[in-house]
Each structure stands twice: as C-alpha cells, then as structure tokens.
Design a protein around this motif. Structure first.
Motif, PDB file in Angstrom:
ATOM      1  N   UNK A 296      30.316  33.600  24.345  1.00 55.09           N
ATOM      2  CA  UNK A 296      28.883  33.723  24.092  1.00 55.09           C
ATOM      3  C   UNK A 296      28.084  32.530  24.588  1.00 55.09           C
ATOM      4  N   UNK A 297      28.727  31.349  24.717  1.00 56.32           N
ATOM      5  CA  UNK A 297      28.004  30.195  25.245  1.00 56.32           C
ATOM      6  C   UNK A 297      27.604  30.445  26.689  1.00 56.32           C
ATOM      7  N   UNK A 298      28.542  30.997  27.436  1.00 58.20           N
ATOM      8  CA  UNK A 298      28.309  31.262  28.853  1.00 58.20           C
ATOM      9  C   UNK A 298      28.228  32.753  29.074  1.00 58.20           C
ATOM     10  N   UNK A 299      27.380  33.131  29.969  1.00 56.90           N
ATOM     11  CA  UNK A 299      27.407  34.503  30.471  1.00 56.90           C
ATOM     12  C   UNK A 299      28.212  34.437  31.747  1.00 56.90           C
ATOM     13  N   UNK A 300      28.609  35.554  32.251  1.00 58.79           N
ATOM     14  CA  UNK A 300      29.425  35.551  33.463  1.00 58.79           C
ATOM     15  C   UNK A 300      28.705  34.828  34.589  1.00 58.79           C
ATOM     16  N   UNK A 301      29.389  33.884  35.208  1.00 59.80           N
ATOM     17  CA  UNK A 301      28.837  33.150  36.337  1.00 59.80           C
ATOM     18  C   UNK A 301      29.206  33.826  37.650  1.00 59.80           C
ATOM     19  N   UNK A 302      30.301  34.553  37.655  1.00 61.18           N
ATOM     20  CA  UNK A 302      30.803  35.191  38.862  1.00 61.18           C
ATOM     21  C   UNK A 302      31.068  36.660  38.592  1.00 61.18           C
ATOM     22  N   UNK A 303      31.104  37.467  39.633  1.00 59.00           N
ATOM     23  CA  UNK A 303      31.468  38.869  39.428  1.00 59.00           C
ATOM     24  C   UNK A 303      32.884  38.990  38.888  1.00 59.00           C
ATOM     25  N   UNK A 304      33.138  40.101  38.257  1.00 53.59           N
ATOM     26  CA  UNK A 304      34.456  40.348  37.691  1.00 53.59           C
ATOM     27  C   UNK A 304      35.518  40.263  38.772  1.00 53.59           C
ATOM     28  N   UNK A 305      36.553  39.494  38.519  1.00 54.39           N
ATOM     29  CA  UNK A 305      37.662  39.391  39.461  1.00 54.39           C
ATOM     30  C   UNK A 305      38.807  40.236  38.933  1.00 54.39           C
ATOM     31  N   UNK A 306      39.603  40.729  39.842  1.00 51.24           N
ATOM     32  CA  UNK A 306      40.754  41.515  39.429  1.00 51.24           C
ATOM     33  C   UNK A 306      41.861  40.548  39.033  1.00 51.24           C
ATOM     34  N   UNK A 307      42.098  40.376  37.729  1.00 56.73           N
ATOM     35  CA  UNK A 307      43.133  39.455  37.275  1.00 56.73           C
ATOM     36  C   UNK A 307      44.448  40.187  37.028  1.00 56.73           C
ATOM     37  N   UNK A 308      44.440  41.484  37.220  1.00 57.65           N
ATOM     38  CA  UNK A 308      45.647  42.243  37.014  1.00 57.65           C
ATOM     39  C   UNK A 308      46.430  42.317  38.326  1.00 57.65           C
ATOM     40  N   UNK A 309      47.588  42.869  38.275  1.00 58.54           N
ATOM     41  CA  UNK A 309      48.425  42.966  39.471  1.00 58.54           C
ATOM     42  C   UNK A 309      47.700  43.749  40.550  1.00 58.54           C
ATOM     43  N   UNK A 310      47.817  43.268  41.793  1.00 58.61           N
ATOM     44  CA  UNK A 310      47.178  43.939  42.924  1.00 58.61           C
ATOM     45  C   UNK A 310      48.231  44.737  43.670  1.00 58.61           C
TER      46      UNK A 310
ATOM     47  N   UNK B 206      44.515  54.271  45.925  1.00 58.21           N
ATOM     48  CA  UNK B 206      45.035  54.112  44.569  1.00 58.21           C
ATOM     49  C   UNK B 206      44.629  52.767  43.980  1.00 58.21           C
ATOM     50  N   UNK B 207      44.668  51.738  44.809  1.00 58.83           N
ATOM     51  CA  UNK B 207      44.270  50.406  44.339  1.00 58.83           C
ATOM     52  C   UNK B 207      42.793  50.396  43.950  1.00 58.83           C
ATOM     53  N   UNK B 208      41.958  51.035  44.773  1.00 55.74           N
ATOM     54  CA  UNK B 208      40.531  51.099  44.470  1.00 55.74           C
ATOM     55  C   UNK B 208      40.291  51.822  43.141  1.00 55.74           C
ATOM     56  N   UNK B 209      40.962  52.933  42.962  1.00 54.63           N
ATOM     57  CA  UNK B 209      40.821  53.690  41.713  1.00 54.63           C
ATOM     58  C   UNK B 209      41.293  52.846  40.533  1.00 54.63           C
ATOM     59  N   UNK B 210      42.433  52.192  40.686  1.00 56.34           N
ATOM     60  CA  UNK B 210      42.966  51.342  39.615  1.00 56.34           C
ATOM     61  C   UNK B 210      41.988  50.208  39.293  1.00 56.34           C
ATOM     62  N   UNK B 211      41.414  49.588  40.341  1.00 62.06           N
ATOM     63  CA  UNK B 211      40.449  48.516  40.138  1.00 62.06           C
ATOM     64  C   UNK B 211      39.217  49.022  39.396  1.00 62.06           C
ATOM     65  N   UNK B 212      38.739  50.201  39.780  1.00 61.05           N
ATOM     66  CA  UNK B 212      37.569  50.773  39.125  1.00 61.05           C
ATOM     67  C   UNK B 212      37.857  51.065  37.649  1.00 61.05           C
ATOM     68  N   UNK B 213      39.047  51.601  37.396  1.00 63.32           N
ATOM     69  CA  UNK B 213      39.426  51.890  36.009  1.00 63.32           C
ATOM     70  C   UNK B 213      39.568  50.606  35.207  1.00 63.32           C
ATOM     71  N   UNK B 214      40.187  49.582  35.806  1.00 61.47           N
ATOM     72  CA  UNK B 214      40.345  48.294  35.120  1.00 61.47           C
ATOM     73  C   UNK B 214      38.986  47.662  34.866  1.00 61.47           C
ATOM     74  N   UNK B 215      38.085  47.766  35.834  1.00 54.88           N
ATOM     75  CA  UNK B 215      36.745  47.207  35.679  1.00 54.88           C
ATOM     76  C   UNK B 215      35.991  47.918  34.558  1.00 54.88           C
ATOM     77  N   UNK B 216      36.103  49.238  34.524  1.00 48.80           N
ATOM     78  CA  UNK B 216      35.442  50.029  33.485  1.00 48.80           C
ATOM     79  C   UNK B 216      36.012  49.673  32.107  1.00 48.80           C
TER      80      UNK B 216
ATOM     81  N   UNK C  75      34.849  46.229  31.075  1.00 49.30           N
ATOM     82  CA  UNK C  75      33.445  46.265  30.664  1.00 49.30           C
ATOM     83  C   UNK C  75      33.309  46.830  29.254  1.00 49.30           C
ATOM     84  N   UNK C  76      34.076  47.866  28.955  1.00 49.40           N
ATOM     85  CA  UNK C  76      34.007  48.465  27.618  1.00 49.40           C
ATOM     86  C   UNK C  76      34.607  47.532  26.563  1.00 49.40           C
ATOM     87  N   UNK C  77      35.655  46.817  26.911  1.00 50.02           N
ATOM     88  CA  UNK C  77      36.240  45.842  25.977  1.00 50.02           C
ATOM     89  C   UNK C  77      35.220  44.757  25.655  1.00 50.02           C
TER      90      UNK C  77
END
Length: 190
Positions: free
Chosen positions: A84-98, A109-119, A122-124
């Motif tokens: 809460x002190x900081x808001x995101x300074x950078x766009x979401x990075x994919x920290x999961x396995x690529x 498949x990677x694009x779909x997986x990235x989109x699902x992980x991003x979604x 965001x919900x978390x």
C-alpha cells in the motif's frame, strides 16, 4: 547440510550460513513479496530486510525446525508494512515459469497462460490484504494451514475461513471476467 544445522550456525553468528539459507529461500521470498506488493523493487527491499532481520533475530528462534514458519512470519510482517505504500511502478512482469517459444503453438499457449496469470494476479490484488496473504502462502508458497496460522498469528480456523472467502471472491470475479469477455466477443460478431 540440513536446514536446522544451517539455522544453528546463523544463531552462532555465521554470516556464511546466512548466505546458505538465502539461497534456499530467496526465490520463494521474492515471489511471495511480489505477489503481496505488486512491485519488483519493493519486493527486493522486503526480501533483503527480511534476511537481515532473520540474522539479527536468529537467537530468539527457540525451535530451529520451525525456521520456515518463523521466516515467513517476518516476511509477512515486513511485506504488510510495505503493502500500500507503493503503487506499481512498472507493468506486471511474468514471474512464473516461461514456456519455450520455439513454435507458434507454444507461443500461443504461452500468451494464453500469461493472460490467465495476469488476470489471476489482478484479481488476487483486489482481495483484502489478509485474504491475499493466505492465498499466496497456501498456493504459491505451499505452506500448510497450520504453518500459515503461525505466520499470521491467528487460529487455523481463521486461516481456513479466509481461504474459503478468498476462493469464493476469486471464483466470482473470474467468472464475471469470463462473462464480460464473452459478451464483448458476442457483441463483435453481430
């Protein structure tokens, strides 16, 4: 060398042992703090601060077999302090396995997986801090309900309740996102 022996060395002031425990937990700690704060740089600071605090407070740990729970309790408190002190300074990075990008199918498949992980990420983020914490500890760091209760300083029933509520909220919001996406696609076809 097993973890308990490393922790005992840390308690004796061995800085090299701190390096060993750092190698064991650095990736989990970074991923956890990133999922709580959503900021790469803040997460790096949180991880560093946590390991320093562990080194300085190691003598207070009575049972070296409970290091993991103790470590995540410190990490959680520091992450909450920064959340809460900081808001995101950078766009979401994919920290999961690529996935491997060698073929078109794998790329799609990677694009779909990235989109699902991003979604999902965001919900978390929309969950309240304590629900977000139990979700990350349970699913991403694979701690048990008992370990999470120790980390968060609450009862196991409270952890179960927060997990249940968080799952319900995530399910509802993900289904809502899916319905909204379907309506947009359906509207484009008309």
């Amino acid at each position: 060398m097993n973890e308990a022996k490393i922790v005992k060395k840390i308690q004796a002031g061995d800085m090299n042992a701190l390096g060993e425990i750092f190698e064991i937990y650095k990736d989990q700690a970074f991923k956890y703090s990133y999922l709580i704060t959503g900021n790469k740089f803040t997460s790096e600071d949180i991880v560093q601060e946590t390991f320093i605090k562990c080194y300085l407070s190691a003598k207070s740990l009575r049972n070296v077999d409970q290091f993991k729970s103790w470590f995540f309790k410190i990490l959680t408190r520091i992450a909450w302090k920064h959340a809460g002190k900081d808001k995101k300074a950078l766009p979401l990075e994919n920290i999961f396995e690529k996935a491997d990008n060698n073929s078109i199918e794998k790329s799609i498949n990677m694009y779909i997986k990235d989109q699902e992980a991003e979604t999902l990420h965001a919900e978390i983020e929309h969950l309240d801090l304590k629900q977000r914490t139990v979700i990350v500890l349970f699913y991403f760091n694979e701690l048990s309900v008992k370990e999470i209760a120790k980390v968060m300083g609450c009862f196991e029933g409270t952890v179960k309740s927060r997990l249940h509520s968080a799952r319900k909220k995530l399910k509802a919001s993900l289904l809502n996102n899916e319905d909204t996406r379907y309506e947009k696609i359906k509207g484009c076809e008309s």
